[in-house]
Design an enzyme around this catalytic site. Structure first.
Site, PDB file in Angstrom:
ATOM      1  N   SER A 107     -24.221   6.180 -31.262  1.00 42.75           N
ATOM      2  CA  SER A 107     -24.947   5.008 -30.794  1.00 42.75           C
ATOM      3  C   SER A 107     -24.587   4.761 -29.337  1.00 42.75           C
ATOM      4  CB  SER A 107     -24.542   3.798 -31.645  1.00 42.75           C
ATOM      5  OG  SER A 107     -24.724   2.601 -30.913  1.00 42.75           O
ATOM      6  N   GLU A 119     -32.891  11.253 -41.326  1.00 36.69           N
ATOM      7  CA  GLU A 119     -33.904  10.220 -41.084  1.00 36.69           C
ATOM      8  C   GLU A 119     -35.167  10.827 -40.477  1.00 36.69           C
ATOM      9  OE1 GLU A 119     -31.725   6.309 -39.730  1.00 36.69           O
ATOM     10  OE2 GLU A 119     -30.684   8.068 -38.965  1.00 36.69           O
TER      11      GLU A 119
END
Ligand code: ARG
Length: 474
Positions: free
Chosen positions: A286, A299
């Site tokens: 992140s 994902e």
């Protein structure tokens, strides 16, 4: 400006009857070269077969045939080397290549299009392209199956919770869970092979729609291209896109399976589950939270499933109202199909690379497997074996679960007196039946999760893979 217009008009191979240049926006929307250039090789191979057939049939002279074949081979080398420049004014890959051929060998290049139309040409190219890219996806499916079987073997003794409704249901072997995916991918492979078998039919020589006045040999061109069969009806040959739809349907189902696996890996790798750790190379961080390690690959595969479904729904919708035979709507068939093939191939490649490097936390799985009363069915089965009707046994165990829940302990922590108070036929041997390992290994029915049954699944899967490999090399 006028100069540009003249150039655009001159470029049009079908420009003879037109008094006006094509509108710029029309030209852009009408052009498919941005997409169909991907089948440039197939287009050239189709042209080579067509030229050879025309020569064999005497439609082209030997000299004409040789010049065309020469030019096409030269172009094939240029396309393979990525040295060809595509012109949007020439609309599509067929007219671009024909123009390039004529530039190389002169007006005789114009004879190549004898007894052919772009309608049978594009259908031929697509089927050839599909055979090539479809074989690649098939190969990756086989690789992924191998990866799953290897993992199943390596983790044969890892026990995890099995779920229904995502609520802990009964413990299973992790291998059993992995082999469930092996079954899905095996069926996916079968569906793809089936679609590819039906795609293996040559439309070449169907002409625009009705066949041709020239004495062509469609079986010869089909054979030269390696097609198993020849399309029997010229109208069907140019208007059929079932082969693309069937492939897209097979790919959509395959992506659905990859998406379910992705979803499981996403929550298995979450802090709450902690069943697996995904390899660093297949995760990302992140930009704000330094501790984060996100399962982006999973994902993305889950997300990209949407594109493949979209391609299937898109083409079904394109086709649904079309009168026979070819309609320009059908030019919309390629982008989705090509994208779906590439998406499925990349997704499979990602899983083939990632799965073997995933860490499996067997202790964590094992302790989750023994929690949440996952052995309640086994207590009911125990009672049923002692002669209690299963429905009644179910009820008794339900009450015992309630009692254990109230005390905050597992079923096997309840003292024998408590168990016997609920059902006098319970004896001391009950505790052995409730242990996680016995619970798993008691499920010996065919296809069940007992060690020996899972071993059999592994052996059967290996045998099938080896047979396929032998078939491929034969
Ligand atoms: N670019 C066209 C396509 O992809 C090729 C066939 C064009 N045929 C025609 N009659 N305009 O469908």
């Amino acid at each position: 400006m006028a100069g540009d217009d003249t150039k655009a008009r001159d470029a049009r191979m079908w420009g003879g009857r037109f008094a006006e240049p094509t509108d710029q926006l029309v030209q852009r929307v009408n052009a498919s070269i941005g997409v169909d250039q991907a089948m440039a090789e197939e287009d050239l191979l189709g042209s080579l077969a067509h030229a050879r057939m025309l020569t064999a049939q005497g439609v082209l002279s030997e000299a004409e045939g040789a010049a065309i074949v020469d030019g096409l081979e030269q172009l094939l080398a240029e396309v393979r080397a990525g040295r060809v420049e595509w012109q949007v004014e020439l609309e599509d890959v067929h007219m671009n290549l024909e123009r390039l051929l004529t530039e190389r060998i002169g007006p005789v290049g114009g004879k190549l299009h004898t007894a052919r139309s772009r309608n049978d040409q594009v259908a031929t190219d697509m089927r050839l392209y599909l055979k090539r890219r479809g074989a690649e996806v098939r190969g990756l499916l086989i690789e992924l199956r191998g990866v799953l079987v290897d993992l199943a073997e390596r983790h044969l003794d890892v026990i995890m919770p099995g779920y229904t409704h995502l609520q802990v249901a009964q413990p299973v072997r992790f291998s059993h869970h992995l082999l469930a995916y092996h079954e899905m991918f095996r069926r996916d492979q079968g569906r793809l092979e089936d679609a590819l078998r039906r795609a293996d039919v040559s439309p070449l020589g169907a002409g625009a729609l009705a066949g041709t006045t020239f004495p062509i040999d469609r079986h010869l061109s089909a054979e030269l291209l390696g097609f198993a069969d020849v399309a029997a009806n010229s109208l069907d040959a140019v208007s059929d896109r079932d082969f693309a739809l069937e492939t897209l349907a097979a790919l959509a189902i395959l992506m659905m399976h990859l998406s379910r696996l992705s979803e499981e890996l996403i929550f298995w790798s979450s802090q709450e589950f902690g069943f697996v750790t995904l390899p660093d190379a297949y995760t990302t961080g992140s930009s704000i939270m330094p501790q984060k390690k996100n399962p982006d690959v999973c994902e993305l595969v889950r997300g990209k499933t949407g594109r493949v479904y979209g391609a299937l729904m898109g083409l079904l919708t394109v086709m649904k109202g079309l009168p026979l035979s070819y309609n320009k709507d059908m030019q919309e068939d390629k982008e989705g199909l090509f994208d779906a093939l590439a998406t499925a191939a990349d997704s499979l490649r990602l899983y083939v690379g990632m799965l073997p490097r995933m860490q499996v936390h067997d202790k964590r799985m094992r302790s989750a497997a023994g929690a949440a009363y996952s052995n309640a069915t086994d207590l009911a089965d125990y009672l049923a074996r002692k002669g209690v009707p299963f429905r009644e046994a179910h009820h008794v165990v339900g009450r015992l679960v309630g009692e254990a829940l109230a005390q905050g302990v597992p079923l096997e922590a309840l003292p024998l007196e408590t168990l016997q108070a609920a059902e006098p036929r319970i004896e001391a041997d009950v505790y052995a039946a409730l242990d996680v390992e016995s619970v798993v290994d008691a499920r010996r029915s065919y296809g069940g999760t007992a060690r020996e049954r899972v071993r059999e699944q592994i052996t059967a899967a290996r045998r099938a893979l080896a047979a396929e490999a032998a078939e491929a090399s034969a």
